[in-house]
Design a protein around this motif. Structure first.
Motif, short mmCIF file in Angstrom:
data_model
loop_
_atom_site.label_atom_id
_atom_site.label_comp_id
_atom_site.label_asym_id
_atom_site.label_seq_id
_atom_site.Cartn_x
_atom_site.Cartn_y
_atom_site.Cartn_z
N ARG A 1 -28.65 7.53 9.08
CA ARG A 1 -28.45 6.84 7.81
C ARG A 1 -27.86 5.45 8.01
NH1 ARG A 1 -31.73 9.57 6.97
NH2 ARG A 1 -31.95 11.34 5.55
N ARG A 2 -27.56 5.13 9.23
CA ARG A 2 -27.12 3.79 9.59
C ARG A 2 -27.98 3.34 10.77
NH1 ARG A 2 -23.13 7.21 8.67
NH2 ARG A 2 -21.49 6.69 7.18
N VAL A 3 -28.47 2.13 10.71
CA VAL A 3 -29.37 1.63 11.74
C VAL A 3 -28.80 0.34 12.32
CG1 VAL A 3 -31.69 0.74 12.24
CG2 VAL A 3 -31.40 2.69 10.69
N TYR A 4 -28.89 0.22 13.64
CA TYR A 4 -28.42 -0.97 14.35
C TYR A 4 -29.59 -1.54 15.13
CZ TYR A 4 -25.18 -3.92 17.01
OH TYR A 4 -24.51 -4.99 17.55
N PHE A 5 -29.91 -2.81 14.88
CA PHE A 5 -30.95 -3.50 15.65
C PHE A 5 -30.27 -4.29 16.75
CE2 PHE A 5 -33.71 -7.47 15.94
CZ PHE A 5 -34.55 -6.91 16.88
N PRO B 1 -29.40 -5.85 1.02
CA PRO B 1 -29.24 -7.21 0.49
C PRO B 1 -28.69 -8.20 1.51
CG PRO B 1 -27.53 -5.76 -0.36
CD PRO B 1 -28.49 -4.89 0.39
N VAL B 2 -27.69 -7.77 2.32
CA VAL B 2 -27.06 -8.66 3.31
C VAL B 2 -26.96 -7.91 4.64
CG1 VAL B 2 -25.05 -10.04 3.93
CG2 VAL B 2 -25.71 -9.82 1.53
N VAL B 3 -27.37 -8.57 5.71
CA VAL B 3 -27.25 -7.99 7.05
C VAL B 3 -26.20 -8.79 7.82
CG1 VAL B 3 -28.43 -7.44 9.21
CG2 VAL B 3 -29.67 -7.29 7.03
N LEU B 4 -25.15 -8.10 8.26
CA LEU B 4 -24.12 -8.72 9.09
C LEU B 4 -24.57 -8.65 10.54
CD1 LEU B 4 -21.23 -9.88 8.64
CD2 LEU B 4 -20.35 -7.62 9.25
N ALA C 1 -18.97 -3.01 8.69
CA ALA C 1 -20.39 -2.66 8.81
C ALA C 1 -20.63 -1.16 8.89
CB ALA C 1 -20.99 -3.34 10.04
N ALA C 2 -19.57 -0.36 9.00
CA ALA C 2 -19.73 1.08 9.25
C ALA C 2 -20.56 1.78 8.19
CB ALA C 2 -18.36 1.75 9.37
N ASP C 3 -20.47 1.32 6.95
CA ASP C 3 -21.20 1.96 5.87
C ASP C 3 -22.51 1.26 5.53
OD1 ASP C 3 -19.24 3.93 5.52
OD2 ASP C 3 -18.05 2.58 4.25
N ALA C 4 -22.83 0.19 6.25
CA ALA C 4 -24.04 -0.58 5.94
C ALA C 4 -25.29 0.12 6.48
CB ALA C 4 -23.94 -1.98 6.54
N PRO C 5 -26.38 0.12 5.72
CA PRO C 5 -27.62 0.73 6.21
C PRO C 5 -28.19 0.03 7.43
CG PRO C 5 -27.70 0.39 3.83
CD PRO C 5 -26.52 -0.38 4.34
N VAL D 1 -17.77 4.75 12.83
CA VAL D 1 -18.87 5.61 12.37
C VAL D 1 -18.37 7.05 12.33
CG1 VAL D 1 -21.16 6.51 12.92
CG2 VAL D 1 -20.65 4.09 13.26
N PRO D 2 -18.43 7.71 11.18
CA PRO D 2 -17.92 9.08 11.06
C PRO D 2 -18.90 10.09 11.63
CG PRO D 2 -18.79 8.38 8.96
CD PRO D 2 -18.91 7.19 9.88
N ALA D 3 -19.14 10.00 12.93
CA ALA D 3 -20.03 10.94 13.61
C ALA D 3 -19.22 11.66 14.66
CB ALA D 3 -21.22 10.22 14.24
N GLY D 4 -19.48 12.95 14.82
CA GLY D 4 -18.63 13.76 15.69
C GLY D 4 -19.16 13.87 17.10
N GLY D 5 -18.54 14.76 17.83
CA GLY D 5 -19.01 15.09 19.17
C GLY D 5 -18.16 14.52 20.28
N GLY D 6 -17.37 13.48 20.00
CA GLY D 6 -16.57 12.90 21.08
C GLY D 6 -17.43 12.08 22.02
N ALA D 7 -16.81 11.46 22.98
CA ALA D 7 -17.54 10.62 23.94
C ALA D 7 -18.54 11.45 24.73
CB ALA D 7 -16.55 9.94 24.89
N ALA D 8 -19.71 10.89 24.92
CA ALA D 8 -20.75 11.60 25.66
C ALA D 8 -20.39 11.63 27.12
CB ALA D 8 -22.09 10.88 25.46
N ALA D 9 -20.09 12.81 27.61
CA ALA D 9 -19.65 12.93 29.00
C ALA D 9 -20.80 13.39 29.88
CB ALA D 9 -18.49 13.92 29.11
N TYR D 10 -21.14 12.58 30.84
CA TYR D 10 -22.10 13.01 31.85
C TYR D 10 -21.53 12.56 33.17
CZ TYR D 10 -26.37 14.13 34.28
OH TYR D 10 -27.28 14.70 35.13
N GLU D 11 -20.73 13.39 33.73
CA GLU D 11 -20.05 13.06 34.98
C GLU D 11 -20.48 14.03 36.07
OE1 GLU D 11 -18.50 10.43 35.24
OE2 GLU D 11 -18.04 9.88 33.18
N GLU D 12 -20.91 13.51 37.18
CA GLU D 12 -21.25 14.33 38.33
C GLU D 12 -20.83 13.55 39.57
OE1 GLU D 12 -25.83 12.94 39.08
OE2 GLU D 12 -25.48 14.93 38.30
#
Length: 435
Positions: A77-81, A109-112, A213-217, A233-244
């Protein structure tokens, strides 16, 4: 969920690392994923890497809108170019058309937006872009062989690519805080301003902009603003950990170098100074990409086994005057097509021979490598340098990939990333070897 559309492969890995470090579980796709591909549970961000940066505007718009539809279908629901931090697009480039298409599709209407990315030495002040403190038009980008930048004014550059009004959010407003920025965005909307280029000098400025900008489309910029946006951004999961195990211990390794930027040429010189084996892919001497790749792989097979000289490098990187001569001889489009296909064939041949650590320098080179290896998705690992993460494909051979923008990394980056010395096993005979 935050959906990101990146206009090239190295930019996509850069922004994916920023989101990961900003606390979002992030998955990276190369090309628009099919309808049967579902992001992992708890994913806070999906990044789609396109090859649209050098594409004609109509093609760039079409692929960007396709990516937008897929991201929306996945629940974004939020897009970043994401575009390049040096804003390198000519007056007839595609940044404006892509922004127009995305903003219209999302009815924004306005893109930051801002290309500011302080950790990469990019800052915006009074609407001008600076590279390591030097105005863009006075930096090495003014001599870039493909996208020379001779103007530092971002409003002027963007106005050349869109008919929509472009405004400037000055630094004193940004430094006044989020409330002042929100008021400026609302005021810009009343004046009909579609694009608001924001000054930003440090990470604090980017966090301020990100909180607004967090709520901007739709938001747009380089990786710096994305990192400022991620914590808000109110998205969960924590930092993506890929450690080997440290990817630098995975071998054999090889470097594939196609960027002609000043920094990449400097890094290639450092490889030569370290007595690394190097092979030039010359499209004038051999314009058939299949034959060009076959000869390069034959050279690799003939290298002495057990050598302590380190990972070999295959390159088409040349100084600007040599690149112009190649383009005059073959034509710019044909030269690029020959080298991309040959580089992809070399990458596939190296992996078939047991190479398990691949370092690619340059956006188009990186795109050719992931396409030839059939890499469609990857997990983002640790950073090898600012903006350059190790990535680990989710399917196919277990390899470690490093996809580097031409301008990124210090002078010794390629030498360091491709070290230590090679496995003494006969690399040319290890078909299908695993790490």
């Amino acid at each position: 969920m935050l959906g990101v559309i990146a206009d090239d492969v190295t930019g996509a890995s850069d922004v994916a690392l920023s989101l990961r470090e900003g606390g979002l579980r992030t998955v990276l796709y190369f090309g628009v994923p099919g309808p049967d591909v579902t992001p992992p549970d708890g994913c806070g961000a999906v990044v789609i890497a396109l090859k649209s940066r050098m594409a004609a505007p109509e093609r760039a718009v079409a692929s960007s809108l396709e990516a937008l539809r897929r991201l929306r279908a996945h629940g974004a629901r939020r897009v970043y170019f994401k575009f390049c931090s040096t804003f390198d697009s000519t007056a007839d480039g595609n940044l404006g058309p892509v922004l127009d298409a995305l903003a219209d599709a999302l009815d924004v209407p306005v893109v930051l937006l801002t290309p500011s990315s302080p950790r990469h030495g990019r800052t915006q002040y009074e609407g001008h872009l600076f590279v390591n403190g030097v105005p863009l038009a006075e930096s090495p980008m003014r001599h870039h062989p493909v996208t020379p930048m001779t103007d530092s004014s971002l409003p002027r550059l963007l106005r050349a690519q869109t008919q929509r009004p472009v405004g400037l959010l000055r630094w004193d407003t940004v430094r006044a805080g989020a409330a002042a920025v929100r008021a400026a965005v609302d005021e810009a909307a009343t004046r009909g301003v579609r694009y608001l280029l924001a000054d930003a000098l440090d990470d604090g400025d980017l966090r301020t902009l990100g909180s607004v900008a967090a709520d901007a489309p739709l938001t747009a910029g380089a990786a710096g603003l994305a990192e400022g946006l991620a914590p808000a951004v109110p998205a969960g999961g924590g930092a993506a950990a890929y450690e080997e195990a440290d990817p630098s211990a995975v071998h054999p390794a090889a470097v594939l170098c196609g960027s002609c930027s000043a920094r990449t040429l400097e890094q290639l010189d450092a490889l030569r100074a370290a007595d690394r084996p190097t092979y030039r892919l010359d499209p004038v001497a051999e314009p058939d990409p299949a034959v060009l790749a076959e000869r390069a792989l034959a050279w690799y097979d003939a290298l002495p086994t057990g050598s302590s000289r380190g990972a070999p490098a295959f390159h088409s990187s040349v100084p600007p005057h040599e690149l112009r001569a190649i383009q005059r001889h073959l034509g710019a489009e044909r030269a690029a097509a020959v080298l991309e296909e040959a580089t992809g064939r070399v990458a596939a041949g190296l992996v078939a021979r047991g190479v398990r650590r691949v370092i690619a320098a340059g956006g188009e080179t990186s795109g050719a490598v992931v396409a030839a290896l059939g890499v469609t998705g990857a997990l983002v690992g640790r950073a090898a340098a600012p903006g350059v993460p190790w990535i680990h494909p989710t399917s196919g051979p277990r390899i470690a990939l490093l996809l580097k923008s031409g301008n990124f990394g210090g002078p010794d980056f390629l030498a360091t990333a491709s070290g230590p010395p090679q496995d003494p096993s006969p690399h040319g005979r290890r078909q299908g070897a695993r790490p």
